[in-house]
Design an enzyme around this catalytic site. Sequence first.
Site, PDB file in Angstrom:
ATOM      1  N   GLY A 190       0.805  -1.233   0.000  1.00 43.35           N
ATOM      2  CA  GLY A 190       0.000   0.000   0.000  1.00 43.35           C
ATOM      3  C   GLY A 190       0.828   1.268   0.000  1.00 43.35           C
ATOM      4  O   GLY A 190       0.299   2.343   0.264  1.00 43.35           O
ATOM      5  N   GLY A 218       3.977   2.974  -2.288  1.00 44.53           N
ATOM      6  CA  GLY A 218       5.026   2.974  -3.317  1.00 44.53           C
ATOM      7  C   GLY A 218       5.610   4.368  -3.412  1.00 44.53           C
ATOM      8  O   GLY A 218       6.522   4.725  -2.671  1.00 44.53           O
ATOM      9  N   ARG A 277      19.600   7.984  -7.483  1.00 41.27           N
ATOM     10  CA  ARG A 277      18.840   8.382  -8.687  1.00 41.27           C
ATOM     11  C   ARG A 277      19.743   8.641  -9.897  1.00 41.27           C
ATOM     12  O   ARG A 277      19.417   8.188 -11.005  1.00 41.27           O
ATOM     13  CB  ARG A 277      17.942   9.582  -8.371  1.00 41.27           C
ATOM     14  CG  ARG A 277      16.686   9.147  -7.672  1.00 41.27           C
ATOM     15  CD  ARG A 277      15.791  10.278  -7.232  1.00 41.27           C
ATOM     16  NE  ARG A 277      14.631   9.705  -6.551  1.00 41.27           N
ATOM     17  CZ  ARG A 277      13.845  10.338  -5.705  1.00 41.27           C
ATOM     18  NH1 ARG A 277      14.070  11.607  -5.417  1.00 41.27           N
ATOM     19  NH2 ARG A 277      12.830   9.733  -5.137  1.00 41.27           N
ATOM     20  N   GLY A 279       9.940  -4.309 -36.702  1.00 41.96           N
ATOM     21  CA  GLY A 279       8.664  -4.754 -37.283  1.00 41.96           C
ATOM     22  C   GLY A 279       8.287  -6.121 -36.753  1.00 41.96           C
ATOM     23  O   GLY A 279       8.373  -6.388 -35.550  1.00 41.96           O
ATOM     24  N   GLU A 323      12.962   3.891  -7.681  1.00 37.06           N
ATOM     25  CA  GLU A 323      13.583   5.067  -7.034  1.00 37.06           C
ATOM     26  C   GLU A 323      12.799   6.354  -7.286  1.00 37.06           C
ATOM     27  O   GLU A 323      13.397   7.419  -7.477  1.00 37.06           O
ATOM     28  CB  GLU A 323      15.029   5.259  -7.528  1.00 37.06           C
ATOM     29  CG  GLU A 323      15.911   4.070  -7.358  1.00 37.06           C
ATOM     30  CD  GLU A 323      16.415   3.926  -5.943  1.00 37.06           C
ATOM     31  OE1 GLU A 323      16.964   4.874  -5.422  1.00 37.06           O
ATOM     32  OE2 GLU A 323      16.218   2.853  -5.375  1.00 37.06           O
ATOM     33  N   GLY A 324      11.493   6.249  -7.326  1.00 32.49           N
ATOM     34  CA  GLY A 324      10.657   7.429  -7.588  1.00 32.49           C
ATOM     35  C   GLY A 324      10.341   7.494  -9.069  1.00 32.49           C
ATOM     36  O   GLY A 324      11.242   7.662  -9.893  1.00 32.49           O
ATOM     37  N   THR A 325       9.055   7.392  -9.405  1.00 31.48           N
ATOM     38  CA  THR A 325       8.675   7.355 -10.823  1.00 31.48           C
ATOM     39  C   THR A 325       9.019   8.684 -11.499  1.00 31.48           C
ATOM     40  O   THR A 325       9.219   9.708 -10.828  1.00 31.48           O
ATOM     41  CB  THR A 325       7.153   7.120 -10.982  1.00 31.48           C
ATOM     42  OG1 THR A 325       6.472   8.258 -10.446  1.00 31.48           O
ATOM     43  CG2 THR A 325       6.700   5.854 -10.278  1.00 31.48           C
TER      44      THR A 325
HETATM   45  C1  FAD Z   1      11.678  -3.720 -11.079  1.00 28.53           C
HETATM   46  C2  FAD Z   1      11.383  -3.034  -9.783  1.00 28.53           C
HETATM   47  C3  FAD Z   1      12.328  -3.064  -8.748  1.00 28.53           C
HETATM   48  C4  FAD Z   1      12.064  -2.444  -7.524  1.00 28.53           C
HETATM   49  N1  FAD Z   1      12.990  -2.542  -6.498  1.00 28.53           N
HETATM   50  C5  FAD Z   1      12.686  -2.047  -5.263  1.00 28.53           C
HETATM   51  C6  FAD Z   1      13.567  -2.247  -4.150  1.00 28.53           C
HETATM   52  O1  FAD Z   1      14.655  -2.848  -4.281  1.00 28.53           O
HETATM   53  N2  FAD Z   1      13.191  -1.784  -2.930  1.00 28.53           N
HETATM   54  C7  FAD Z   1      12.008  -1.110  -2.744  1.00 28.53           C
HETATM   55  O2  FAD Z   1      11.726  -0.712  -1.624  1.00 28.53           O
HETATM   56  N3  FAD Z   1      11.137  -0.922  -3.783  1.00 28.53           N
HETATM   57  C8  FAD Z   1      11.443  -1.365  -5.029  1.00 28.53           C
HETATM   58  N4  FAD Z   1      10.561  -1.200  -6.083  1.00 28.53           N
HETATM   59  C9  FAD Z   1       9.307  -0.503  -5.862  1.00 28.53           C
HETATM   60  C10 FAD Z   1       9.280   0.871  -6.481  1.00 28.53           C
HETATM   61  O3  FAD Z   1      10.068   1.765  -5.728  1.00 28.53           O
HETATM   62  C11 FAD Z   1       7.804   1.315  -6.584  1.00 28.53           C
HETATM   63  O4  FAD Z   1       7.201   0.504  -7.570  1.00 28.53           O
HETATM   64  C12 FAD Z   1       7.680   2.777  -6.951  1.00 28.53           C
HETATM   65  O5  FAD Z   1       8.022   3.569  -5.837  1.00 28.53           O
HETATM   66  C13 FAD Z   1       6.261   3.145  -7.415  1.00 28.53           C
HETATM   67  O6  FAD Z   1       5.327   2.713  -6.496  1.00 28.53           O
HETATM   68  P1  FAD Z   1       4.024   1.894  -6.969  1.00 28.53           P
HETATM   69  O7  FAD Z   1       4.492   0.836  -7.909  1.00 28.53           O
HETATM   70  O8  FAD Z   1       3.306   1.482  -5.737  1.00 28.53           O
HETATM   71  O9  FAD Z   1       3.179   2.914  -7.800  1.00 28.53           O
HETATM   72  P2  FAD Z   1       2.175   4.032  -7.229  1.00 28.53           P
HETATM   73  O10 FAD Z   1       2.857   4.851  -6.198  1.00 28.53           O
HETATM   74  O11 FAD Z   1       0.893   3.383  -6.859  1.00 28.53           O
HETATM   75  O12 FAD Z   1       1.970   4.930  -8.509  1.00 28.53           O
HETATM   76  C14 FAD Z   1       1.169   4.504  -9.627  1.00 28.53           C
HETATM   77  C15 FAD Z   1       1.214   5.621 -10.684  1.00 28.53           C
HETATM   78  O13 FAD Z   1       0.683   6.837 -10.142  1.00 28.53           O
HETATM   79  C16 FAD Z   1       1.645   7.892 -10.240  1.00 28.53           C
HETATM   80  N5  FAD Z   1       1.562   8.737  -9.042  1.00 28.53           N
HETATM   81  C17 FAD Z   1       1.568   8.331  -7.744  1.00 28.53           C
HETATM   82  N6  FAD Z   1       1.510   9.391  -6.910  1.00 28.53           N
HETATM   83  C18 FAD Z   1       1.483  10.496  -7.693  1.00 28.53           C
HETATM   84  C19 FAD Z   1       1.437  11.904  -7.425  1.00 28.53           C
HETATM   85  N7  FAD Z   1       1.413  12.397  -6.180  1.00 28.53           N
HETATM   86  N8  FAD Z   1       1.416  12.761  -8.484  1.00 28.53           N
HETATM   87  C20 FAD Z   1       1.453  12.300  -9.764  1.00 28.53           C
HETATM   88  N9  FAD Z   1       1.486  10.976 -10.070  1.00 28.53           N
HETATM   89  C21 FAD Z   1       1.518  10.080  -9.065  1.00 28.53           C
HETATM   90  C22 FAD Z   1       2.999   7.204 -10.353  1.00 28.53           C
HETATM   91  O14 FAD Z   1       3.939   8.009 -11.033  1.00 28.53           O
HETATM   92  C23 FAD Z   1       2.641   5.952 -11.124  1.00 28.53           C
HETATM   93  O15 FAD Z   1       2.640   6.239 -12.507  1.00 28.53           O
HETATM   94  C24 FAD Z   1      10.814  -1.786  -7.317  1.00 28.53           C
HETATM   95  C25 FAD Z   1       9.872  -1.738  -8.368  1.00 28.53           C
HETATM   96  C26 FAD Z   1      10.141  -2.345  -9.579  1.00 28.53           C
HETATM   97  C27 FAD Z   1       9.110  -2.287 -10.678  1.00 28.53           C
END
Ligand code: FAD
Length: 400
Positions: free
Chosen positions: A146, A148, A265, A356, A380-382
Amino acid sequence: MNLTVDDALRERLARIRALGAARIRPVGLEADRAGAPVPPEHPFFAELVKLGLGRTRWLGGEEPESAGAGDPAPPEPGTGPSLTGVLLSEEMAYWDRGVAVAFPGPGLGEPPILAMGTPEQKQRFLGPFRTPDRPRWGSFAMTEPGAGSDVAAIRTACRRDGDHWLLDGDKSFAANASRADWIVVFATSDPALGRAGHRAFVVERGTPGLGDFRIERKMGLKAYESTSFTLRGCRVPAANLLGGEERQAPRAGFKGAMQSFNATRPMIGAMAVGIGRAALDEALAFARAHDRLGDPRVRDRLERVQRKLQAARLLCWRAAWLADRRRPNVLEASMAKAVAPTAAFEAAALGMELLGEEGGRGDHLIEKLFRDVKAMDIVEGTGQIQRVLMARQLVGLPRG
Ligand SMILES: Cc1cc2nc3c(=O)[nH]c(=O)nc-3n(C[C@H](O)[C@H](O)[C@H](O)COP(=O)(O)OP(=O)(O)OC[C@H]3O[C@@H](n4cnc5c(N)ncnc54)[C@H](O)[C@@H]3O)c2cc1C
Protein backbone atom coordinates in the site's frame (compact mmCIF):
# COMPACT_ATOMS: atom_id res chain seq x y z
CA MET A 1 32.80 20.64 -13.96
CA ASN A 2 35.89 18.47 -14.43
CA LEU A 3 34.95 15.03 -15.77
CA THR A 4 38.45 13.68 -16.30
CA VAL A 5 38.50 9.89 -16.07
CA ASP A 6 41.80 8.65 -14.66
CA ASP A 7 43.68 5.63 -16.00
CA ALA A 8 42.59 3.34 -13.16
CA LEU A 9 38.89 4.00 -13.84
CA ARG A 10 39.40 3.73 -17.59
CA GLU A 11 40.88 0.30 -16.96
CA ARG A 12 37.93 -0.70 -14.72
CA LEU A 13 35.52 0.35 -17.46
CA ALA A 14 37.44 -1.67 -20.03
CA ARG A 15 37.31 -4.71 -17.73
CA ILE A 16 33.52 -4.35 -17.34
CA ARG A 17 33.21 -4.03 -21.13
CA ALA A 18 35.12 -7.27 -21.66
CA LEU A 19 33.17 -9.06 -18.90
CA GLY A 20 29.95 -7.64 -20.30
CA ALA A 21 30.40 -9.09 -23.75
CA ALA A 22 31.73 -12.45 -22.53
CA ARG A 23 29.52 -13.08 -19.49
CA ILE A 24 27.04 -10.37 -18.40
CA ARG A 25 24.95 -10.30 -21.56
CA PRO A 26 24.88 -14.10 -22.08
CA VAL A 27 23.93 -14.68 -18.41
CA GLY A 28 21.17 -12.06 -18.74
CA LEU A 29 19.77 -13.62 -21.91
CA GLU A 30 19.83 -17.06 -20.28
CA ALA A 31 17.83 -15.75 -17.27
CA ASP A 32 15.37 -13.93 -19.52
CA ARG A 33 14.68 -17.07 -21.54
CA ALA A 34 14.38 -19.17 -18.37
CA GLY A 35 12.07 -16.50 -16.89
CA ALA A 36 13.80 -16.78 -13.50
CA PRO A 37 16.49 -14.92 -11.55
CA VAL A 38 20.09 -16.11 -11.73
CA PRO A 39 20.33 -18.39 -8.66
CA PRO A 40 22.71 -17.28 -5.86
CA GLU A 41 24.83 -20.41 -6.29
CA HIS A 42 25.45 -19.68 -10.01
CA PRO A 43 29.25 -19.95 -10.59
CA PHE A 44 29.19 -16.52 -12.26
CA PHE A 45 28.75 -14.83 -8.87
CA ALA A 46 31.76 -16.63 -7.35
CA GLU A 47 33.76 -15.58 -10.45
CA LEU A 48 32.78 -11.95 -9.81
CA VAL A 49 33.95 -12.14 -6.20
CA LYS A 50 37.30 -13.59 -7.36
CA LEU A 51 37.59 -10.64 -9.76
CA GLY A 52 37.27 -8.26 -6.78
CA LEU A 53 33.67 -7.22 -7.57
CA GLY A 54 30.71 -7.24 -5.16
CA ARG A 55 32.47 -5.00 -2.65
CA THR A 56 31.34 -2.04 -0.57
CA ARG A 57 32.27 1.55 -1.41
CA TRP A 58 32.92 2.06 2.31
CA LEU A 59 36.65 2.44 2.87
CA GLY A 60 36.62 1.40 6.50
CA GLY A 61 36.82 4.85 8.10
CA GLU A 62 34.18 7.25 9.30
CA GLU A 63 32.79 9.81 6.87
CA PRO A 64 33.40 13.25 8.37
CA GLU A 65 30.53 13.82 10.80
CA SER A 66 29.79 17.20 9.25
CA ALA A 67 29.90 16.00 5.64
CA GLY A 68 26.91 17.43 3.89
CA ALA A 69 25.70 20.12 1.56
CA GLY A 70 27.93 23.17 1.61
CA ASP A 71 31.05 21.42 2.94
CA PRO A 72 34.23 22.07 0.98
CA ALA A 73 34.88 19.86 -2.03
CA PRO A 74 37.10 16.84 -1.44
CA PRO A 75 40.59 17.54 -2.80
CA GLU A 76 40.70 15.14 -5.75
CA PRO A 77 39.59 16.44 -9.17
CA GLY A 78 37.42 14.45 -11.55
CA THR A 79 35.84 11.20 -10.50
CA GLY A 80 34.72 10.76 -6.88
CA PRO A 81 32.66 7.75 -5.72
CA SER A 82 29.32 8.94 -7.13
CA LEU A 83 30.64 9.70 -10.60
CA THR A 84 32.61 6.45 -10.57
CA GLY A 85 29.40 4.61 -9.64
CA VAL A 86 27.48 6.33 -12.43
CA LEU A 87 30.08 5.46 -15.08
CA LEU A 88 30.35 1.83 -13.99
CA SER A 89 26.55 1.48 -13.69
CA GLU A 90 26.00 2.72 -17.24
CA GLU A 91 28.54 0.28 -18.62
CA MET A 92 27.10 -2.70 -16.73
CA ALA A 93 23.54 -1.85 -17.73
CA TYR A 94 24.64 -1.60 -21.35
CA TRP A 95 25.35 -5.33 -21.17
CA ASP A 96 22.43 -6.30 -18.91
CA ARG A 97 20.77 -4.20 -16.24
CA GLY A 98 19.10 -7.20 -14.61
CA VAL A 99 22.44 -8.95 -14.14
CA ALA A 100 23.99 -5.68 -12.90
CA VAL A 101 21.44 -5.60 -10.05
CA ALA A 102 21.94 -9.32 -9.39
CA PHE A 103 25.69 -8.70 -8.86
CA PRO A 104 26.71 -9.53 -5.30
CA GLY A 105 27.25 -6.49 -3.08
CA PRO A 106 25.42 -4.41 -0.48
CA GLY A 107 23.30 -2.88 -3.28
CA LEU A 108 20.67 -0.29 -2.41
CA GLY A 109 21.11 -1.14 1.27
CA GLU A 110 24.51 0.53 1.28
CA PRO A 111 23.55 4.24 0.90
CA PRO A 112 21.29 4.33 4.00
CA ILE A 113 23.97 2.60 6.09
CA LEU A 114 26.56 5.10 4.86
CA ALA A 115 24.19 8.01 5.44
CA MET A 116 22.76 7.00 8.82
CA GLY A 117 24.85 4.18 10.31
CA THR A 118 27.11 4.53 13.35
CA PRO A 119 30.79 3.57 12.88
CA GLU A 120 30.05 0.28 14.65
CA GLN A 121 27.10 -0.47 12.31
CA LYS A 122 29.20 0.31 9.21
CA GLN A 123 31.83 -2.11 10.48
CA ARG A 124 29.28 -4.86 11.27
CA PHE A 125 27.20 -4.65 8.12
CA LEU A 126 29.55 -3.27 5.44
CA GLY A 127 32.80 -4.74 6.86
CA PRO A 128 32.07 -8.24 5.46
CA PHE A 129 31.69 -6.66 2.00
CA ARG A 130 35.19 -5.14 2.00
CA THR A 131 36.91 -8.32 0.81
CA PRO A 132 34.04 -10.82 0.76
CA ASP A 133 34.88 -14.50 1.17
CA ARG A 134 31.81 -15.51 -0.90
CA PRO A 135 29.04 -13.78 -2.86
CA ARG A 136 27.09 -11.68 -0.36
CA TRP A 137 24.08 -9.47 -0.92
CA GLY A 138 22.40 -6.61 0.92
CA SER A 139 18.87 -5.38 0.26
CA PHE A 140 16.64 -2.32 0.70
CA ALA A 141 12.95 -2.56 1.57
CA MET A 142 10.86 0.57 1.59
CA THR A 143 7.96 -0.34 -0.74
CA GLU A 144 4.84 -2.02 0.64
CA PRO A 145 1.69 -3.29 -1.06
CA GLY A 146 0.00 0.00 0.00
CA ALA A 147 2.99 2.38 -0.17
CA GLY A 148 5.03 2.97 -3.32
CA SER A 149 5.51 6.56 -4.46
CA ASP A 150 4.10 7.87 -1.19
CA VAL A 151 6.79 6.51 1.11
CA ALA A 152 5.28 8.43 4.02
CA ALA A 153 2.38 5.93 3.86
CA ILE A 154 4.40 2.90 4.98
CA ARG A 155 2.59 0.84 7.62
CA THR A 156 5.27 -1.61 8.76
CA ALA A 157 5.19 -0.98 12.50
CA CYS A 158 8.12 -0.88 14.91
CA ARG A 159 7.72 -1.03 18.68
CA ARG A 160 10.45 -0.98 21.33
CA ASP A 161 10.51 -4.11 23.53
CA GLY A 162 13.42 -4.06 26.01
CA ASP A 163 16.71 -4.55 24.14
CA HIS A 164 14.83 -5.24 20.91
CA TRP A 165 12.38 -3.74 18.48
CA LEU A 166 9.38 -5.70 17.23
CA LEU A 167 8.63 -5.22 13.52
CA ASP A 168 5.32 -6.13 11.88
CA GLY A 169 4.37 -5.58 8.28
CA ASP A 170 4.61 -6.58 4.62
CA LYS A 171 7.28 -5.47 2.14
CA SER A 172 7.32 -5.89 -1.62
CA PHE A 173 9.62 -5.67 -4.62
CA ALA A 174 12.88 -5.62 -2.60
CA ALA A 175 15.83 -6.52 -4.84
CA ASN A 176 17.82 -9.60 -3.79
CA ALA A 177 15.97 -9.83 -0.45
CA SER A 178 15.74 -13.62 -0.11
CA ARG A 179 19.48 -14.11 -0.69
CA ALA A 180 20.63 -11.10 1.35
CA ASP A 181 22.74 -11.25 4.53
CA TRP A 182 20.64 -8.31 5.74
CA ILE A 183 17.83 -6.04 4.58
CA VAL A 184 17.51 -2.34 5.44
CA VAL A 185 13.83 -2.17 6.41
CA PHE A 186 11.96 1.10 6.85
CA ALA A 187 9.20 1.08 9.47
CA THR A 188 7.09 3.56 11.41
CA SER A 189 6.80 4.00 15.18
CA ASP A 190 3.45 5.79 14.69
CA PRO A 191 1.71 6.29 11.32
CA ALA A 192 0.04 9.43 12.74
CA LEU A 193 3.49 11.07 12.93
CA GLY A 194 3.96 10.69 9.18
CA ARG A 195 7.58 10.91 8.14
CA ALA A 196 8.71 11.89 11.65
CA GLY A 197 7.81 8.36 12.76
CA HIS A 198 10.08 6.58 10.26
CA ARG A 199 12.93 4.38 11.50
CA ALA A 200 15.38 2.28 9.49
CA PHE A 201 16.56 -1.13 10.76
CA VAL A 202 19.06 -3.64 9.52
CA VAL A 203 17.21 -6.98 9.67
CA GLU A 204 19.62 -9.88 9.43
CA ARG A 205 18.94 -13.15 7.63
CA GLY A 206 17.46 -15.76 9.97
CA THR A 207 15.94 -13.21 12.38
CA PRO A 208 12.85 -14.90 13.87
CA GLY A 209 9.70 -13.45 12.31
CA LEU A 210 11.33 -12.57 8.97
CA GLY A 211 9.99 -14.82 6.23
CA ASP A 212 7.43 -15.72 3.54
CA PHE A 213 9.87 -14.71 0.77
CA ARG A 214 8.12 -14.75 -2.59
CA ILE A 215 9.78 -13.81 -5.87
CA GLU A 216 7.56 -11.47 -7.89
CA ARG A 217 6.81 -11.99 -11.58
CA LYS A 218 8.24 -9.22 -13.77
CA MET A 219 7.93 -8.30 -17.45
CA GLY A 220 11.69 -7.61 -17.72
CA LEU A 221 14.91 -7.51 -15.72
CA LYS A 222 14.36 -11.16 -14.94
CA ALA A 223 17.98 -11.86 -14.01
CA TYR A 224 17.53 -10.48 -10.48
CA GLU A 225 14.93 -11.28 -7.88
CA SER A 226 12.37 -8.69 -6.76
CA THR A 227 10.94 -10.18 -3.61
CA SER A 228 8.08 -9.66 -1.21
CA PHE A 229 8.37 -10.80 2.43
CA THR A 230 6.70 -10.41 5.80
CA LEU A 231 7.80 -9.32 9.25
CA ARG A 232 5.69 -10.94 11.98
CA GLY A 233 6.71 -10.02 15.51
CA CYS A 234 10.22 -9.85 14.05
CA ARG A 235 12.65 -9.27 16.98
CA VAL A 236 15.42 -6.96 15.85
CA PRO A 237 18.20 -6.07 18.33
CA ALA A 238 18.17 -2.37 19.35
CA ALA A 239 21.76 -2.19 18.04
CA ASN A 240 20.35 -2.65 14.52
CA LEU A 241 18.37 0.61 14.55
CA LEU A 242 20.34 2.67 12.02
CA GLY A 243 22.10 5.59 13.68
CA GLY A 244 21.10 4.33 17.13
CA GLU A 245 18.42 5.81 19.33
CA GLU A 246 20.38 8.97 20.17
CA ARG A 247 21.04 9.82 16.52
CA GLN A 248 17.42 9.31 15.50
CA ALA A 249 16.35 12.96 15.30
CA PRO A 250 12.76 13.50 14.12
CA ARG A 251 12.50 12.58 10.42
CA ALA A 252 16.02 11.05 10.49
CA GLY A 253 14.79 7.80 8.91
CA PHE A 254 12.90 9.65 6.22
CA LYS A 255 15.79 12.06 5.60
CA GLY A 256 18.19 9.13 5.38
CA ALA A 257 16.00 7.52 2.71
CA MET A 258 15.84 10.77 0.76
CA GLN A 259 19.63 11.25 0.99
CA SER A 260 20.02 7.72 -0.37
CA PHE A 261 17.82 8.60 -3.32
CA ASN A 262 19.99 11.63 -4.12
CA ALA A 263 22.92 9.25 -4.45
CA THR A 264 21.09 6.45 -6.26
CA ARG A 265 18.84 8.38 -8.69
CA PRO A 266 21.76 9.51 -10.91
CA MET A 267 22.87 5.87 -10.98
CA ILE A 268 19.43 4.68 -12.05
CA GLY A 269 19.49 7.39 -14.73
CA ALA A 270 22.90 6.17 -15.89
CA MET A 271 21.64 2.59 -16.05
CA ALA A 272 18.78 3.76 -18.24
CA VAL A 273 21.31 5.47 -20.53
CA GLY A 274 23.20 2.16 -20.70
CA ILE A 275 20.06 0.26 -21.76
CA GLY A 276 19.23 3.03 -24.25
CA ARG A 277 22.73 2.88 -25.77
CA ALA A 278 22.41 -0.88 -26.18
CA ALA A 279 19.03 -0.42 -27.91
CA LEU A 280 20.48 2.27 -30.19
CA ASP A 281 23.45 0.08 -31.15
CA GLU A 282 21.13 -2.85 -31.91
CA ALA A 283 18.74 -0.61 -33.87
CA LEU A 284 21.65 0.76 -35.93
CA ALA A 285 22.98 -2.74 -36.60
CA PHE A 286 19.51 -3.95 -37.65
CA ALA A 287 18.93 -0.92 -39.92
CA ARG A 288 22.35 -1.38 -41.51
CA ALA A 289 21.83 -5.12 -42.06
CA HIS A 290 18.43 -4.45 -43.65
CA ASP A 291 19.61 -1.59 -45.83
CA ARG A 292 17.50 1.03 -44.05
CA LEU A 293 20.18 3.67 -43.41
CA GLY A 294 19.66 5.25 -46.85
CA ASP A 295 16.26 6.50 -45.61
CA PRO A 296 16.68 10.01 -44.13
CA ARG A 297 13.66 9.48 -41.85
CA VAL A 298 15.38 6.48 -40.24
CA ARG A 299 18.67 8.35 -39.89
CA ASP A 300 16.86 11.34 -38.39
CA ARG A 301 15.16 9.23 -35.71
CA LEU A 302 18.36 7.39 -34.85
CA GLU A 303 20.22 10.69 -34.49
CA ARG A 304 17.45 12.15 -32.33
CA VAL A 305 17.71 9.21 -29.93
CA GLN A 306 21.50 9.51 -29.79
CA ARG A 307 21.21 13.23 -28.96
CA LYS A 308 18.72 12.61 -26.16
CA LEU A 309 20.83 9.85 -24.65
CA GLN A 310 23.92 12.08 -24.66
CA ALA A 311 22.00 14.92 -22.98
CA ALA A 312 20.59 12.52 -20.36
CA ARG A 313 24.05 11.16 -19.68
CA LEU A 314 25.39 14.67 -18.98
CA LEU A 315 22.56 15.25 -16.47
CA CYS A 316 23.51 12.03 -14.65
CA TRP A 317 27.18 13.01 -14.60
CA ARG A 318 26.38 16.48 -13.27
CA ALA A 319 24.16 15.13 -10.47
CA ALA A 320 26.90 12.67 -9.45
CA TRP A 321 29.65 15.28 -9.73
CA LEU A 322 27.70 17.53 -7.33
CA ALA A 323 27.16 14.61 -4.92
CA ASP A 324 30.92 13.97 -4.90
CA ARG A 325 31.45 17.60 -3.93
CA ARG A 326 28.77 17.35 -1.23
CA ARG A 327 26.83 20.07 -2.94
CA PRO A 328 23.01 20.02 -3.08
CA ASN A 329 21.89 17.86 -6.00
CA VAL A 330 18.20 17.21 -5.31
CA LEU A 331 17.05 18.97 -8.48
CA GLU A 332 19.81 17.50 -10.66
CA ALA A 333 19.21 13.97 -9.30
CA SER A 334 15.50 14.31 -10.13
CA MET A 335 16.28 15.68 -13.60
CA ALA A 336 18.62 12.78 -14.33
CA LYS A 337 16.02 10.29 -13.10
CA ALA A 338 13.17 11.95 -15.05
CA VAL A 339 14.99 12.40 -18.35
CA ALA A 340 17.20 9.33 -18.82
CA PRO A 341 14.49 6.60 -18.70
CA THR A 342 12.37 8.55 -21.20
CA ALA A 343 15.30 8.80 -23.65
CA ALA A 344 16.11 5.11 -23.15
CA PHE A 345 12.48 4.14 -23.68
CA GLU A 346 12.46 6.10 -26.95
CA ALA A 347 15.59 4.22 -28.07
CA ALA A 348 14.03 0.83 -27.34
CA ALA A 349 10.69 1.83 -28.92
CA LEU A 350 12.44 3.01 -32.10
CA GLY A 351 14.31 -0.30 -32.21
CA MET A 352 11.01 -2.19 -31.94
CA GLU A 353 9.49 -0.16 -34.77
CA LEU A 354 12.47 -0.82 -37.02
CA LEU A 355 12.31 -4.54 -36.23
CA GLY A 356 8.66 -4.75 -37.28
CA GLU A 357 7.44 -8.35 -37.26
CA GLU A 358 10.76 -9.60 -36.00
CA GLY A 359 10.24 -7.62 -32.77
CA GLY A 360 6.87 -9.23 -32.22
CA ARG A 361 8.36 -12.72 -32.19
CA GLY A 362 10.02 -12.02 -28.83
CA ASP A 363 13.48 -13.44 -29.47
CA HIS A 364 15.42 -10.33 -30.46
CA LEU A 365 17.64 -8.48 -27.96
CA ILE A 366 15.78 -5.22 -28.65
CA GLU A 367 12.51 -6.82 -27.55
CA LYS A 368 14.16 -7.79 -24.25
CA LEU A 369 15.58 -4.26 -23.82
CA PHE A 370 12.08 -2.88 -24.50
CA ARG A 371 10.73 -4.98 -21.59
CA ASP A 372 13.73 -4.19 -19.36
CA VAL A 373 13.67 -0.42 -19.80
CA LYS A 374 10.17 0.26 -18.43
CA ALA A 375 11.20 -0.34 -14.81
CA MET A 376 13.78 2.44 -15.03
CA ASP A 377 10.97 4.98 -15.04
CA ILE A 378 9.38 3.31 -11.98
CA VAL A 379 12.15 2.50 -9.49
CA GLU A 380 13.58 5.07 -7.03
CA GLY A 381 10.66 7.43 -7.59
CA THR A 382 8.68 7.35 -10.82
CA GLY A 383 9.27 9.89 -13.58
CA GLN A 384 5.96 11.47 -12.68
CA ILE A 385 7.03 11.94 -9.05
CA GLN A 386 10.31 13.53 -10.17
CA ARG A 387 8.35 15.96 -12.33
CA VAL A 388 6.09 16.83 -9.37
CA LEU A 389 9.18 17.48 -7.19
CA MET A 390 10.90 19.61 -9.84
CA ALA A 391 7.78 21.67 -10.49
CA ARG A 392 7.35 22.35 -6.75
CA GLN A 393 10.97 23.45 -6.52
CA LEU A 394 10.59 25.70 -9.60
CA VAL A 395 7.77 27.65 -8.01
CA GLY A 396 9.33 27.73 -4.55
CA LEU A 397 7.08 25.22 -2.75
CA PRO A 398 8.55 22.83 -0.14
CA ARG A 399 9.18 19.24 -1.35
CA GLY A 400 5.95 18.00 0.23
C1 FAD B 1 11.68 -3.72 -11.08
C2 FAD B 1 11.38 -3.03 -9.78
C3 FAD B 1 12.33 -3.06 -8.75
C4 FAD B 1 12.06 -2.44 -7.52
N1 FAD B 1 12.99 -2.54 -6.50
C5 FAD B 1 12.69 -2.05 -5.26
C6 FAD B 1 13.57 -2.25 -4.15
O1 FAD B 1 14.65 -2.85 -4.28
N2 FAD B 1 13.19 -1.78 -2.93
C7 FAD B 1 12.01 -1.11 -2.74
O2 FAD B 1 11.73 -0.71 -1.62
N3 FAD B 1 11.14 -0.92 -3.78
C8 FAD B 1 11.44 -1.37 -5.03
N4 FAD B 1 10.56 -1.20 -6.08
C9 FAD B 1 9.31 -0.50 -5.86
C10 FAD B 1 9.28 0.87 -6.48
O3 FAD B 1 10.07 1.76 -5.73
C11 FAD B 1 7.80 1.31 -6.58
O4 FAD B 1 7.20 0.50 -7.57
C12 FAD B 1 7.68 2.78 -6.95
O5 FAD B 1 8.02 3.57 -5.84
C13 FAD B 1 6.26 3.14 -7.42
O6 FAD B 1 5.33 2.71 -6.50
P1 FAD B 1 4.02 1.89 -6.97
O7 FAD B 1 4.49 0.84 -7.91
O8 FAD B 1 3.31 1.48 -5.74
O9 FAD B 1 3.18 2.91 -7.80
P2 FAD B 1 2.18 4.03 -7.23
O10 FAD B 1 2.86 4.85 -6.20
O11 FAD B 1 0.89 3.38 -6.86
O12 FAD B 1 1.97 4.93 -8.51
C14 FAD B 1 1.17 4.50 -9.63
C15 FAD B 1 1.21 5.62 -10.68
O13 FAD B 1 0.68 6.84 -10.14
C16 FAD B 1 1.64 7.89 -10.24
N5 FAD B 1 1.56 8.74 -9.04
C17 FAD B 1 1.57 8.33 -7.74
N6 FAD B 1 1.51 9.39 -6.91
C18 FAD B 1 1.48 10.50 -7.69
C19 FAD B 1 1.44 11.90 -7.43
N7 FAD B 1 1.41 12.40 -6.18
N8 FAD B 1 1.42 12.76 -8.48
C20 FAD B 1 1.45 12.30 -9.76
N9 FAD B 1 1.49 10.98 -10.07
C21 FAD B 1 1.52 10.08 -9.07
C22 FAD B 1 3.00 7.20 -10.35
O14 FAD B 1 3.94 8.01 -11.03
C23 FAD B 1 2.64 5.95 -11.12
O15 FAD B 1 2.64 6.24 -12.51
C24 FAD B 1 10.81 -1.79 -7.32
C25 FAD B 1 9.87 -1.74 -8.37
C26 FAD B 1 10.14 -2.35 -9.58
C27 FAD B 1 9.11 -2.29 -10.68
